[in-house]
Design an enzyme around this catalytic site. Structure first.
Site, PDB file in Angstrom:
ATOM      1  N   ASP A  98     -49.141  71.688  74.449  1.00  0.00           N
ATOM      2  CA  ASP A  98     -47.762  71.488  74.897  1.00  0.00           C
ATOM      3  C   ASP A  98     -47.667  70.384  75.944  1.00  0.00           C
ATOM      4  O   ASP A  98     -46.715  69.590  75.936  1.00  0.00           O
ATOM      5  CB  ASP A  98     -47.171  72.797  75.429  1.00  0.00           C
ATOM      6  CG  ASP A  98     -47.998  73.421  76.554  1.00  0.00           C
ATOM      7  OD1 ASP A  98     -49.191  73.049  76.720  1.00  0.00           O
ATOM      8  OD2 ASP A  98     -47.464  74.291  77.257  1.00  0.00           O
ATOM      9  N   ARG A  99     -48.655  70.305  76.843  1.00  0.00           N
ATOM     10  CA  ARG A  99     -48.647  69.239  77.842  1.00  0.00           C
ATOM     11  C   ARG A  99     -48.798  67.869  77.178  1.00  0.00           C
ATOM     12  O   ARG A  99     -48.109  66.913  77.535  1.00  0.00           O
ATOM     13  CB  ARG A  99     -49.769  69.457  78.861  1.00  0.00           C
ATOM     14  CG  ARG A  99     -49.559  70.636  79.790  1.00  0.00           C
ATOM     15  CD  ARG A  99     -50.783  70.853  80.662  1.00  0.00           C
ATOM     16  NE  ARG A  99     -50.956  69.775  81.635  1.00  0.00           N
ATOM     17  CZ  ARG A  99     -52.063  69.643  82.386  1.00  0.00           C
ATOM     18  NH1 ARG A  99     -53.075  70.484  82.239  1.00  0.00           N
ATOM     19  NH2 ARG A  99     -52.150  68.659  83.261  1.00  0.00           N
ATOM     20  N   THR A 121     -42.621  79.196  81.942  1.00  0.00           N
ATOM     21  CA  THR A 121     -43.373  80.301  82.528  1.00  0.00           C
ATOM     22  C   THR A 121     -44.339  79.771  83.574  1.00  0.00           C
ATOM     23  O   THR A 121     -44.466  80.313  84.673  1.00  0.00           O
ATOM     24  CB  THR A 121     -44.141  81.059  81.431  1.00  0.00           C
ATOM     25  OG1 THR A 121     -43.202  81.513  80.442  1.00  0.00           O
ATOM     26  CG2 THR A 121     -44.870  82.257  82.010  1.00  0.00           C
TER      27      THR A 121
END
Length: 247
Positions: A98-99, A121
């Site tokens: 995701d990063r 989150t």
């Protein structure tokens, strides 16, 4: 039409892409049933699916089972040493997909140095140079995790659903603003790494992004979903530009 996915720790974010443009985007909570029938085109009209997953193998299997009626295999995007003109100085084996996708998405939206922030989150704060090198960054607890840590590990502090205040005079507001300022402080410290580079900008997305962005003393672009943008970039989607709005 293509389905792009971002499977996070608490939600599945999705987008439908056609001819380089977003047709629709949304999110589904992990703790509720997923109704793909309500968001996807009829069976046979979905050409492909691709995404990133940081929620583990069980969640990937759940997605694959839910998409079985559409008969599309999911292409999972993984970090690489280079993609779409972005060079990765981080160890790809240690980097969350995701990063990496968020950095790729940022590179397509802003042609300059970027601080890439995803406030979910967890909050990730990553440095992308004006030479399109991803140098690395930080991972800190997100706003809700900070609040839960205070509520769960102190005797008299509640889980705070406070309201904005410059100098809070209620405990719930003090917790709320304290957690937001902690996020903003980490972001502003990392922004120093862009000093002297061309057109520095903070691109921020994620559920807490709209709460954090107004506190930042820097050029800010509030983006709906950089991770989904990055999946499209990794696929080399023709004509894709993404979309965003200045904060």
């Amino acid at each position: 039409m293509k389905l792009l996915l971002d499977i996070g720790n608490s939600r599945l974010k999705w987008g439908l892409l056609s001819a380089g443009r977003w047709v629709a985007q949304g999110a589904l909570d992990h703790d509720r049933p997923w109704d793909f029938d309500a968001i996807l085109p009829p069976e046979g009209q979905l050409a492909s699916a691709a995404g990133v997953n940081v929620a583990g193998d069980r969640m990937a299997a759940r997605v694959e089972q839910a998409l079985a009626p559409w008969q599309v295999a999911i292409q999972w995007i993984r970090p690489a040493s280079e993609c779409a003109g972005v060079r990765n100085a981080y160890d790809p084996t240690q980097l969350g997909a995701d990063r990496w996708a968020a950095v790729l998405g940022a590179s397509r939206r802003h042609d300059g140095a970027a601080l890439v922030v995803t406030a979910g989150t967890a909050t990730t704060i990553d440095v992308l140079t004006d030479a399109h090198v991803f140098e690395g960054g930080l991972i800190i607890p997100g706003v809700e995790l900070m609040k839960r840590a205070l509520a769960g590990n102190t005797a008299q502090l509640p889980f705070a659903d406070g309201v904005p205040a410059d100098v809070p005079t209620r405990t719930v507001d003090a917790i709320h603003m304290g957690c937001l300022h902690a996020q903003a402080g980490a972001i502003e410290r990392m922004y120093r790494h862009l000093a002297g580079q061309r057109a520095p900008m903070c691109l921020i997305n994620g559920g807490a992004g709209p709460l954090i962005a107004p506190l930042l003393d820097m050029p800010v672009m509030l983006v709906e979903n950089l991770v989904l943008d990055g999946v499209a970039v990794a696929l080399n989607e023709p004509g894709f530009r993404g979309r965003g709005a200045d904060a």
